[in-house]
Design a protein around this motif. Structure first.
Motif, PDB file in Angstrom:
ATOM      1  N   ILE A  73      -1.574   5.897  10.229  1.00  0.00           N
ATOM      2  CA  ILE A  73      -1.320   6.414   8.878  1.00  0.00           C
ATOM      3  C   ILE A  73      -1.638   5.339   7.838  1.00  0.00           C
ATOM      4  N   HIS A  74      -1.182   4.122   8.089  1.00  0.00           N
ATOM      5  CA  HIS A  74      -1.415   3.034   7.136  1.00  0.00           C
ATOM      6  C   HIS A  74      -2.907   2.763   6.980  1.00  0.00           C
ATOM      7  N   GLY A  75      -3.632   2.753   8.083  1.00  0.00           N
ATOM      8  CA  GLY A  75      -5.069   2.470   8.028  1.00  0.00           C
ATOM      9  C   GLY A  75      -5.878   3.574   7.377  1.00  0.00           C
ATOM     10  N   GLY A  76      -5.362   4.801   7.415  1.00  0.00           N
ATOM     11  CA  GLY A  76      -6.088   5.928   6.838  1.00  0.00           C
ATOM     12  C   GLY A  76      -5.952   6.051   5.342  1.00  0.00           C
ATOM     13  N   ARG A  77      -5.012   5.296   4.758  1.00  0.00           N
ATOM     14  CA  ARG A  77      -4.792   5.309   3.304  1.00  0.00           C
ATOM     15  C   ARG A  77      -4.626   6.747   2.794  1.00  0.00           C
ATOM     16  N   TYR A  78      -3.713   7.462   3.413  1.00  0.00           N
ATOM     17  CA  TYR A  78      -3.489   8.866   3.072  1.00  0.00           C
ATOM     18  C   TYR A  78      -2.553   8.984   1.866  1.00  0.00           C
ATOM     19  N   ASP A  79      -2.833   9.969   1.028  1.00  0.00           N
ATOM     20  CA  ASP A  79      -1.967  10.260  -0.112  1.00  0.00           C
ATOM     21  C   ASP A  79      -0.766  11.090   0.295  1.00  0.00           C
ATOM     22  N   LEU A  80      -0.926  11.864   1.386  1.00  0.00           N
ATOM     23  CA  LEU A  80       0.128  12.805   1.797  1.00  0.00           C
ATOM     24  C   LEU A  80       0.058  12.996   3.306  1.00  0.00           C
ATOM     25  N   VAL A  81       1.225  13.131   3.910  1.00  0.00           N
ATOM     26  CA  VAL A  81       1.325  13.455   5.332  1.00  0.00           C
ATOM     27  C   VAL A  81       2.042  14.793   5.468  1.00  0.00           C
ATOM     28  N   HIS A  82       1.473  15.678   6.275  1.00  0.00           N
ATOM     29  CA  HIS A  82       2.040  17.016   6.490  1.00  0.00           C
ATOM     30  C   HIS A  82       2.275  17.178   7.987  1.00  0.00           C
ATOM     31  N   THR A  83       3.528  17.419   8.364  1.00  0.00           N
ATOM     32  CA  THR A  83       3.891  17.519   9.779  1.00  0.00           C
ATOM     33  C   THR A  83       4.169  18.968  10.171  1.00  0.00           C
ATOM     34  N   HIS A  84       3.934  19.269  11.454  1.00  0.00           N
ATOM     35  CA  HIS A  84       4.092  20.621  11.983  1.00  0.00           C
ATOM     36  C   HIS A  84       4.733  20.557  13.369  1.00  0.00           C
ATOM     37  N   ALA A  88       6.601  16.518  16.125  1.00  0.00           N
ATOM     38  CA  ALA A  88       5.726  15.904  15.119  1.00  0.00           C
ATOM     39  C   ALA A  88       6.471  15.666  13.812  1.00  0.00           C
ATOM     40  N   CYS A  89       7.402  16.563  13.472  1.00  0.00           N
ATOM     41  CA  CYS A  89       8.171  16.373  12.244  1.00  0.00           C
ATOM     42  C   CYS A  89       9.060  15.136  12.340  1.00  0.00           C
ATOM     43  N   VAL A  90       9.695  14.937  13.485  1.00  0.00           N
ATOM     44  CA  VAL A  90      10.581  13.783  13.645  1.00  0.00           C
ATOM     45  C   VAL A  90       9.782  12.487  13.617  1.00  0.00           C
ATOM     46  N   TYR A 129      16.984  16.545  13.575  1.00  0.00           N
ATOM     47  CA  TYR A 129      16.138  17.251  12.616  1.00  0.00           C
ATOM     48  C   TYR A 129      16.564  16.927  11.185  1.00  0.00           C
ATOM     49  N   LEU A 130      17.860  17.027  10.917  1.00  0.00           N
ATOM     50  CA  LEU A 130      18.358  16.794   9.560  1.00  0.00           C
ATOM     51  C   LEU A 130      18.177  15.342   9.135  1.00  0.00           C
ATOM     52  N   ALA A 131      18.358  14.410  10.068  1.00  0.00           N
ATOM     53  CA  ALA A 131      18.182  12.993   9.737  1.00  0.00           C
ATOM     54  C   ALA A 131      16.743  12.704   9.338  1.00  0.00           C
ATOM     55  N   SER A 132      15.785  13.257  10.076  1.00  0.00           N
ATOM     56  CA  SER A 132      14.381  13.008   9.748  1.00  0.00           C
ATOM     57  C   SER A 132      13.941  13.819   8.533  1.00  0.00           C
ATOM     58  N   GLU A 133      14.556  14.987   8.316  1.00  0.00           N
ATOM     59  CA  GLU A 133      14.167  15.830   7.183  1.00  0.00           C
ATOM     60  C   GLU A 133      14.381  15.104   5.861  1.00  0.00           C
ATOM     61  N   ARG A 134      15.391  14.267   5.788  1.00  0.00           N
ATOM     62  CA  ARG A 134      15.693  13.560   4.543  1.00  0.00           C
ATOM     63  C   ARG A 134      14.639  12.514   4.194  1.00  0.00           C
ATOM     64  N   LEU A 135      13.745  12.203   5.132  1.00  0.00           N
ATOM     65  CA  LEU A 135      12.687  11.228   4.870  1.00  0.00           C
ATOM     66  C   LEU A 135      11.487  11.852   4.175  1.00  0.00           C
TER      67      LEU A 135
END
Length: 377
Positions: A73-84, A88-90, A129-135
């Motif tokens: 992710i850091h190397g890709g210099r992404y503006d946004l990350v979308h998880t599914h 993958a969400c966690v 799920y809830l712990a990671s959702e807050r990120l």
């Protein structure tokens, strides 16, 4: 904008195929990471020109995958990350924040009342799920029903956005020539009345209900099951015990795109009615696709229909009960005679172009840190 989509796997499934279709309509430069199982949908994405990376994760507790994902992710210099999907969400939310990406969006594809992606909703699953959702910035629900479930779980309402699944309506539009060609390829008798079932062959989909119903219907009724999964051998044995094995066709996994006569739109064209006995759905994509093919639909649970105004899906009927209820409903549908196979308003409501436009609003708000509906000026 440059975005990275992270998904648990890329075998043929509803969330996976939805991601491929969505990427065809998003005006965003997108890459995809699959944590595991780079299957047929990964090949399809590559054919579409999308860069796909397999993280080769070894199970849910492969913590070594986290630094690899963070580095990517850091190397890709992404503006946004979308998880599914859950895993993958966690991992994706944590890795995105470690990589310094604050614009993180997740789509909740499969949350039911008692299960998520086939796993029981235990206290541990919910807590993680809830712990990671807050990120993340926001969680996208694929239906108002899922949004309500997320709120009951404890996800704050302002963090939830509803963006329904979308379909390519034209792709499923009924073609009588394709219907006859596909039925011949499947070896169906000319007078066969074909009941279709589409989805993972898993216990929660309850396709055994349709097999037991078939055993009570006249011998010109056939069952066409489209999908793969761990329950196929169980369903085959069920059909043998019910004495209908010669009238149940298993197609295996079938992508939405592909060779005419072998893909999902061709198979829905060959059907006379779609039956969905699953008692717990997050959206009901197979039902919407069937409606786009002009099919009458019988369903037990389908938020995509239930969340619409009354009358928006005149060809869809809810069935309560088991095999006997489906027998009565199927007899009634056949007795009413074939319809015009026209596309109802409900199918147009779930056009993929409309869903992509709604998701772009979510992306813009996440990147600008502005809640939807609030001007950033």
């Amino acid at each position: 904008m440059k975005a990275l989509h992270i998904i648990t796997g890329l075998g043929v499934g509803g969330a996976e195929q939805q991601l491929r279709l969505l990427l065809r309509h998003l005006p965003v430069d997108c890459d995809v990471v699959t944590l595991t199982n780079p299957g047929a949908v990964a090949d399809g994405l590559a054919d579409d020109g999308v860069r796909v990376v397999d993280l080769a994760m070894n199970g849910n507790r492969d913590l070594a995958a986290l630094p690899r994902l963070t580095k990517l992710i850091h190397g890709g210099r992404y503006d946004l990350v979308h998880t599914h999907l859950y895993r993958a969400c966690v991992y994706g939310r944590i890795a995105a924040r470690l990589a310094g990406v604050k614009a993180v969006v997740a789509t909740e594809h499969s949350l039911g009342d008692s299960q998520m992606e086939g796993r029981r909703l235990s206290a541990g699953v919910r807590a993680l799920y809830l712990a990671s959702e807050r990120l993340g910035r926001s969680t996208v629900a694929v239906s108002p029903t899922v949004a309500d479930r997320l709120r009951r779980w404890g996800v704050p309402g302002p963090r939830i956005e509803v963006v329904p699944n979308g379909i390519d309506v034209d792709r499923f539009r009924f073609d009588p020539v394709l219907r006859e060609r596909t039925r011949r390829r499947l070896g169906l008798p000319a007078d066969a009345y074909v009941v279709g079932g589409v989805g993972r062959l898993a216990p929660g989909k309850r396709f055994d209900v349709l097999i037991r119903a078939l055993a009570q219907l006249p011998p010109d009724h056939w069952l066409l099951l489209v999908g793969g999964g761990t329950e196929e051998s169980v369903l085959r044995r069920t059909a043998q015990r019910a004495g209908v094995a010669d009238r149940v066709l298993f197609t295996g996994e079938r992508p939405t795109g592909g060779l005419p006569g072998a893909d999902l739109p061709s198979l829905t064209a060959a059907m006379d009615v779609l039956a969905s006995p699953s008692a717990e759905e997050a959206f009901g994509l197979a039902v919407v696709e069937a409606m786009a093919a002009g099919l009458p639909v019988l369903y037990v649970s389908c938020p995509a229909v239930e969340d619409l105004p009354a009358g928006a899906a005149p060809g869809a009927r809810r069935v309560q009960g088991g095999a006997d209820s489906f027998v009565r409903a199927l007899r009634a549908v056949r007795g009413a005679g074939p319809g015009p196979r026209s596309v109802p308003d409900a199918a147009h409501h779930y056009s993929i172009t409309r869903s992509a436009a709604q998701l772009m609003d979510v992306y813009a708000a996440a990147v600008s840190c502005t809640p939807l509906g609030v001007s950033s000026s």
